[in-house]
Design a protein around this motif. Structure first.
Motif, PDB file in Angstrom:
ATOM      1  N   ASN A  78       0.865  -1.180   0.000  1.00 55.66           N
ATOM      2  CA  ASN A  78       0.000   0.000   0.000  1.00 55.66           C
ATOM      3  C   ASN A  78       0.893   1.219   0.000  1.00 55.66           C
ATOM      4  N   VAL A  79       0.667   2.068  -0.989  1.00 54.35           N
ATOM      5  CA  VAL A  79       1.465   3.283  -1.085  1.00 54.35           C
ATOM      6  C   VAL A  79       0.525   4.447  -0.762  1.00 54.35           C
ATOM      7  N   ASN A  80       0.643   4.964   0.443  1.00 48.13           N
ATOM      8  CA  ASN A  80      -0.255   6.032   0.892  1.00 48.13           C
ATOM      9  C   ASN A  80       0.289   7.403   0.548  1.00 48.13           C
ATOM     10  N   VAL A  81      -0.641   8.308   0.262  1.00 49.36           N
ATOM     11  CA  VAL A  81      -0.263   9.713   0.066  1.00 49.36           C
ATOM     12  C   VAL A  81      -1.096  10.568   1.023  1.00 49.36           C
ATOM     13  N   ALA A  82      -0.729  11.846   1.125  1.00 44.49           N
ATOM     14  CA  ALA A  82      -1.452  12.749   2.021  1.00 44.49           C
ATOM     15  C   ALA A  82      -2.887  12.957   1.527  1.00 44.49           C
ATOM     16  N   SER A  83      -3.768  13.333   2.447  1.00 43.60           N
ATOM     17  CA  SER A  83      -5.155  13.635   2.085  1.00 43.60           C
ATOM     18  C   SER A  83      -5.159  14.776   1.065  1.00 43.60           C
ATOM     19  N   PRO A  84      -6.159  14.771   0.170  1.00 44.82           N
ATOM     20  CA  PRO A  84      -6.221  15.849  -0.810  1.00 44.82           C
ATOM     21  C   PRO A  84      -6.250  17.207  -0.095  1.00 44.82           C
ATOM     22  N   GLY A  85      -5.465  18.106  -0.573  1.00 48.34           N
ATOM     23  CA  GLY A  85      -5.453  19.439   0.019  1.00 48.34           C
ATOM     24  C   GLY A  85      -4.511  19.588   1.192  1.00 48.34           C
ATOM     25  N   ALA A  86      -4.048  18.456   1.743  1.00 51.43           N
ATOM     26  CA  ALA A  86      -3.136  18.550   2.890  1.00 51.43           C
ATOM     27  C   ALA A  86      -1.741  18.941   2.412  1.00 51.43           C
ATOM     28  N   LYS A  87      -0.962  19.441   3.352  1.00 50.23           N
ATOM     29  CA  LYS A  87       0.393  19.877   3.012  1.00 50.23           C
ATOM     30  C   LYS A  87       1.250  18.679   2.627  1.00 50.23           C
ATOM     31  N   GLN A  88       1.990  18.859   1.548  1.00 47.53           N
ATOM     32  CA  GLN A  88       2.850  17.799   1.036  1.00 47.53           C
ATOM     33  C   GLN A  88       4.166  17.740   1.815  1.00 47.53           C
ATOM     34  N   THR A  89       4.559  16.552   2.223  1.00 49.28           N
ATOM     35  CA  THR A  89       5.878  16.394   2.838  1.00 49.28           C
ATOM     36  C   THR A  89       6.730  15.571   1.885  1.00 49.28           C
TER      37      THR A  89
END
Ligand code: FES
Ligand SMILES: [Fe+2]
Lengths: 449, 166
Positions: free
Chosen positions: A257-268
């Motif tokens: 599972n490759v998770n990404v930040a919630s839409p609109g959340a700040k990218q790290t």
């Protein structure tokens, strides 16, 4: 007249076929978790044929360094030889089978058995027999009594695996597309990852498949099992927060599972790793891997049968750090596992980051981890409730089948995904689970008449 | 060391155990100095000739007052499942020895512990035993724990998790 109660129904091809049909409908018998007959079949037909993780190369630095491990019930001695090669032997004396080396790790030139004093060198050769000529005569050929090697040992990017089946497919082929995802953390920095200390070990009353599934394809559990972190304001309150990203189903029961930040959340970017490391990532990874790594928050998954990996951004006190933890779920029976948890970090990372990441790991995962401790509680509850008469009925019915249907017929693979495997554009799906059990059934079916 | 001090320190530990077993965690935190170092290194199996079988490099706890406070706060959420329903725990503390190197305001104390935990309807108790090495410091005329090192006796922990304080 032959009457067979529905509980003693034998575990035969017919039953396996029925399970397969149910699995295709997204249903799975609850007793797969705890059935003692199934457990025996698993030890015989799964753990004797598949690649099991033994350790990481960074655990063995100098010639003579050794660690002791287990492949379910087979004790393993992993040694670095004088030529720098890594060898694995059955950790049992060839004379009368004594457990040869009982320490967790150390450095030795020879392994001497305490029972009758036979000694073996780093290559496993028998080099000393107490009163050899006097008792065995000249005819005794020492060459014939070397330590018994684990039939196959192969390494991928520092990860050492063993296989009890001499005929097994090569490790690289077995791992298949999983390598591409592993490379995102194993290959991203020069020198790869390194182990700190030794693996933590503890006992949980659950079944190995439960934990394999949990890391392999269950981001759906995160908002509820780890709700305490939502209440603490450490995790987002959006119940979909761990769904964003892709769930990838790979060959041989592997899954990621490759998770990404919630839409609109700040990218790290790059899991919060310091900018000074970025050029290294750019050098070591392909364009596609880099693109995915840039957006990734968590990579979590499982390598069938009992290795899981988790490369998150976690910690406490608002300081979140990236690290890698590798897991071996060593079965100790149908209802018990010994967890082995390694902490790894980029060898090339700044010292301060290594230290912070270590603290981040201790506080979130491992036996005292505020996230993991709730996992263990729930894993134990699954097994606890899956042993009863209703759950054990081998005629598959509503009474004993549970739900693996998430995403079925609803979510289509994302064909634009650049990595290998079948990628679904959300992690709240059960495709990975079904992949695990499909391969599980395949291996089991080969062993059942 | 005088008997009175030994008595006082024993009382201190019994009170601490009482607070932990009665889940009065906030009161327990008050027994800790603000700069406490609370650690639990790993026990490992080594051959005697290889020396210590305590691995300082990898631990089960690596805590500050702040992180311990966070742990307590988390236990007070509605969803810390490892502790909800709350397991019943018993901290038994024995072999309390005030070591050399102690001064009037600062004591080095060694003790043994046996931690028992009963979870839900399980009749079996989970258990963990080991040694604690503490530094107690007198703050405003009250003993507080300024450092604690917990050393488990097991290399493979027989407990499902470390959701407790030791
Ligand atoms: S069993 Fe090892 S020397 Fe006899
Ligand atoms: Fe979890």
């Amino acid at each position: 007249m032959k009457v067979k109660s529905r509980f003693d129904r034998t575990f035969d091809r017919e039953l396996l076929q029925e399970i397969k049909e149910k699995l295709d409908q997204g249903l799975l018998p609850q007793w797969l978790q705890t059935d003692p007959d199934i457990y025996e079949l698993e030890v015989k037909h799964i753990f004797s044929r598949t690649w099991q993780f033994l350790g990481h190369e960074s655990e063995l630095k100098q010639p003579g360094d050794y660690v002791t491990r287990w492949m379910v019930n087979d004790p393993v001695l992993l040694v670095k030889t004088n030529s720098g090669e890594i060898k694995a032997f059955l950790n049992s004396c060839t004379h009368r089978g004594t457990h040869l080396c009982t320490a967790d790790f150390g450095n030795k030139k020879t392994f001497t058995c305490p029972f009758h004093g036979w000694s073996f060198n780093l290559d496993g050769k028998l080099i000393g027999i107490v009163a050899g000529n006097k008792v065995y005569g000249e005819a005794m050929d020492k060459e014939e009594w070397s330590l018994r090697p684990i039939p196959r040992v192969e390494v991928y990017e520092g990860l050492i695996f063993g296989n009890l089946d001499p005929q097994a497919m090569p490790l690289q082929e077995y791992l298949g597309g999983l390598k591409w995802y592993w490379d995102i953390f194993l290959k991203r920095s020069d020198g790869g990852m390194e182990v700190r200390g030794m693996p933590q070990r503890w006992i949980v009353n659950t079944n190995w498949k439960c934990t394999l599934e949990n890391f392999g394809g269950d981001p759906y559990h995160v908002p509820s099992v780890h709700k305490s972190t939502v209440e603490m304001g450490i995790s987002p309150s959006d119940p979909l927060y761990s769904s964003y990203g892709h769930q990838v189903v790979l060959e041989h029961g592997h899954c990621v599972n490759v998770n990404v930040a919630s839409p609109g959340a700040k990218q790290t970017p790059y899991q919060g790793l310091p900018e000074e490391m970025w050029p290294m990532f750019e050098r070591n990874l392909t364009k596609e891997q880099l693109e995915i790594f840039y957006k990734t928050t968590v990579i979590v998954g499982s390598c069938f049968p009992n290795l899981s990996f988790h490369c998150p951004i976690h910690g406490s006190e608002g300081h979140l750090h990236n690290y890698l933890t590798l897991r071996v779920w060593r079965p100790l029976g149908p209802e018990k596992i010994e967890i082995w948890s390694w902490f790894l970090i980029d060898k090339a990372a700044p010292e301060e980051l290594k230290e912070n990441a270590y603290k981040g790991y201790i506080s979130s995962f491992g036996p005292s981890g505020t996230l993991e401790m709730d996992d263990t509680e729930i894993w134990a509850r699954v097994v606890q409730a899956s042993k009863g008469t209703m759950a054990r009925d081998r005629h598959l019915s509503y009474n004993n089948l549970y739900n693996y249907m998430m995403g079925m017929g609803k979510v289509e693979p994302d064909t634009s995904w650049p990595g290998p495997g079948t990628a679904y554009p959300t992690c709240y799906v059960d495709f990975a689970f079904r992949g695990i059990h499909k391969y599980w059934l395949e291996l089991l079916s080969q062993g059942v008449e | 060391m005088n008997a009175e001090l030994q008595y006082e320190i024993s009382r201190f530990y019994y009170q601490e155990a009482y607070l932990l077993d009665s889940r009065k965690f906030e009161e327990w935190l008050e027994l800790l100095t603000d700069d406490i170092r609370y650690r639990m290194p790993m026990r490992i199996t080594r051959e005697n000739k290889d020396g210590s079988n305590i691995l300082e490099d990898m631990s089960y706890f690596e805590e500050s007052k702040k992180s311990l406070t966070t742990r307590v706060k988390r236990l007070r959420t509605t969803s810390a499942w490892a502790e909800d329903p709350a397991p019943r725990t018993r901290h038994l503390v024995t072999n309390i020895v005030i070591e050399d190197g102690s001064t009037e305001d600062s004591l080095v104390v060694r003790s043994s512990f046996l931690f028992l935990r009963s979870r839900a309807g399980d009749s079996e108790m989970e258990q963990l035993c080991g040694e604690r090495l503490d530094v107690l410091r007198k703050v405003n005329n009250q003993w507080k724990i300024a450092a604690r090192k917990i050393i488990p006796d097991q290399a493979v922990l027989g407990v499902m998790n470390l959701s407790m304080f030791l």
